[in-house]
Scaffold this motif. Structure first.
Motif, PDB file in Angstrom:
ATOM      1  N   ASP A   1       0.831  -1.211   0.000  1.00 27.38           N
ATOM      2  CA  ASP A   1       0.000   0.000   0.000  1.00 27.38           C
ATOM      3  C   ASP A   1       0.862   1.256   0.000  1.00 27.38           C
ATOM      4  O   ASP A   1       0.551   2.227  -0.700  1.00 27.38           O
TER       5      ASP A   1
ATOM      6  N   VAL B   1      -3.194  -0.686  -8.497  1.00 31.84           N
ATOM      7  CA  VAL B   1      -1.947  -0.228  -9.112  1.00 31.84           C
ATOM      8  C   VAL B   1      -2.018  -0.395 -10.629  1.00 31.84           C
ATOM      9  O   VAL B   1      -1.617   0.497 -11.376  1.00 31.84           O
ATOM     10  N   ARG B   2      -2.552  -1.514 -11.074  1.00 35.40           N
ATOM     11  CA  ARG B   2      -2.686  -1.717 -12.530  1.00 35.40           C
ATOM     12  C   ARG B   2      -3.608  -0.655 -13.127  1.00 35.40           C
ATOM     13  O   ARG B   2      -3.351  -0.146 -14.227  1.00 35.40           O
TER      14      ARG B   2
ATOM     15  N   VAL C   1      -4.488  -4.166  -3.941  1.00 32.83           N
ATOM     16  CA  VAL C   1      -3.398  -3.274  -4.354  1.00 32.83           C
ATOM     17  C   VAL C   1      -2.958  -3.600  -5.781  1.00 32.83           C
ATOM     18  O   VAL C   1      -2.723  -2.690  -6.575  1.00 32.83           O
TER      19      VAL C   1
ATOM     20  N   ASN D   1       7.707   2.938  -8.263  1.00 32.22           N
ATOM     21  CA  ASN D   1       6.966   2.656  -7.027  1.00 32.22           C
ATOM     22  C   ASN D   1       5.774   1.743  -7.294  1.00 32.22           C
ATOM     23  O   ASN D   1       5.489   0.842  -6.501  1.00 32.22           O
ATOM     24  N   TYR D   2       5.067   1.964  -8.387  1.00 30.48           N
ATOM     25  CA  TYR D   2       3.942   1.098  -8.739  1.00 30.48           C
ATOM     26  C   TYR D   2       4.416  -0.354  -8.917  1.00 30.48           C
ATOM     27  O   TYR D   2       3.778  -1.289  -8.432  1.00 30.48           O
TER      28      TYR D   2
ATOM     29  N   TYR E   1       3.931   1.670  -1.167  1.00 30.48           N
ATOM     30  CA  TYR E   1       4.544   1.886  -2.485  1.00 30.48           C
ATOM     31  C   TYR E   1       3.500   2.361  -3.500  1.00 30.48           C
ATOM     32  O   TYR E   1       3.796   3.215  -4.342  1.00 30.48           O
ATOM     33  N   TYR E   2       2.290   1.820  -3.400  1.00 29.12           N
ATOM     34  CA  TYR E   2       1.213   2.296  -4.272  1.00 29.12           C
ATOM     35  C   TYR E   2       0.982   3.790  -4.049  1.00 29.12           C
ATOM     36  O   TYR E   2       0.887   4.569  -4.996  1.00 29.12           O
TER      37      TYR E   2
ATOM     38  N   ARG F   1       1.248   6.938  -6.565  1.00 33.01           N
ATOM     39  CA  ARG F   1       0.171   7.903  -6.829  1.00 33.01           C
ATOM     40  C   ARG F   1       0.656   9.336  -6.653  1.00 33.01           C
ATOM     41  O   ARG F   1       0.358  10.218  -7.448  1.00 33.01           O
TER      42      ARG F   1
ATOM     43  N   ALA G   1       5.162  -1.909  -5.653  1.00 31.37           N
ATOM     44  CA  ALA G   1       3.890  -2.220  -4.983  1.00 31.37           C
ATOM     45  C   ALA G   1       3.324  -3.537  -5.507  1.00 31.37           C
ATOM     46  O   ALA G   1       2.870  -4.382  -4.726  1.00 31.37           O
ATOM     47  N   ILE G   2       3.359  -3.727  -6.819  1.00 34.29           N
ATOM     48  CA  ILE G   2       2.852  -4.972  -7.407  1.00 34.29           C
ATOM     49  C   ILE G   2       3.658  -6.154  -6.909  1.00 34.29           C
ATOM     50  O   ILE G   2       3.092  -7.191  -6.528  1.00 34.29           O
TER      51      ILE G   2
ATOM     52  N   SER H   1      -3.982   2.344 -11.933  1.00 31.46           N
ATOM     53  CA  SER H   1      -3.200   3.588 -11.905  1.00 31.46           C
ATOM     54  C   SER H   1      -2.175   3.621 -13.036  1.00 31.46           C
ATOM     55  O   SER H   1      -1.965   4.669 -13.660  1.00 31.46           O
TER      56      SER H   1
END
Length: 165
Positions: free
Chosen positions: A29, A70-71, A66, A50-51, A31-32, A36, A54-55, A73
């Motif tokens: 979360d 993230v995908r 998440v 960062n995305y 890193y997501y 953002r 997060a993944i 985003s």
């Protein structure tokens, strides 16, 4: 958007706590959220890094929400850049994860984003179908925030939806 610096500071505080506790689920979360914030700031290179982190952590901890968000985003980030291929690639991955998680709320947002991608690339008929599908999910879950978000985007395709928004 006007308080990115404060958002970074608060997320960093949370990140340090989650790192200390080795809470991989929550670090995903963090890193997501870093992604953002950098995305909003316009620093796409740092946002993507960062995305992707997060993944990676979300996959390790099975944090499906998440991964999906993230995908979505990333799909928006690539839409901002006009990269149709990567935009569609990421939204279809988000849809797959939301389906695997059986999350109607996530699917509502996924199909709303897909509609937005279609709209931006001049595919009005597909956009309308995807907005309608998103609306069905939000009505099922009674998610008023999702419906308002959807109608705002849908109104750009169909001005009769402006009042609903």
């Amino acid at each position: 958007k006007n308080r990115i610096r404060e958002g970074l500071r608060i997320n960093k505080t949370s990140f340090v706590i989650n790192q200390k506790n080795n809470d991989v689920y929550s670090l995903a979360d963090n890193y997501y959220m870093f992604g953002r914030l950098f995305h909003q700031q316009g620093d796409h290179k740092v946002a993507v890094a960062n995305y992707l982190k997060a993944i990676d952590l979300a996959e390790k901890s099975r944090n499906l929400w998440v991964i999906s968000v993230v995908r979505r985003s990333l799909a928006f980030l690539y839409l901002d850049e006009g990269n149709e291929g990567k935009s569609y690639e990421n939204i279809y991955k988000a849809i797959k994860v939301a389906q695997d998680a059986d999350s109607k709320e996530a699917l509502g947002f996924c199909y709303g984003v897909l509609g937005e991608i279609d709209r931006n690339f001049g595919k009005a008929k597909q956009a309308a179908a995807h907005f309608e599908k998103a609306n069905q999910y939000f009505q099922t879950t009674q998610n008023e925030y999702g419906q308002a978000w959807l109608y705002t985007n849908w109104s750009l395709l169909d001005l009769s939806k402006v009042d609903k928004s």
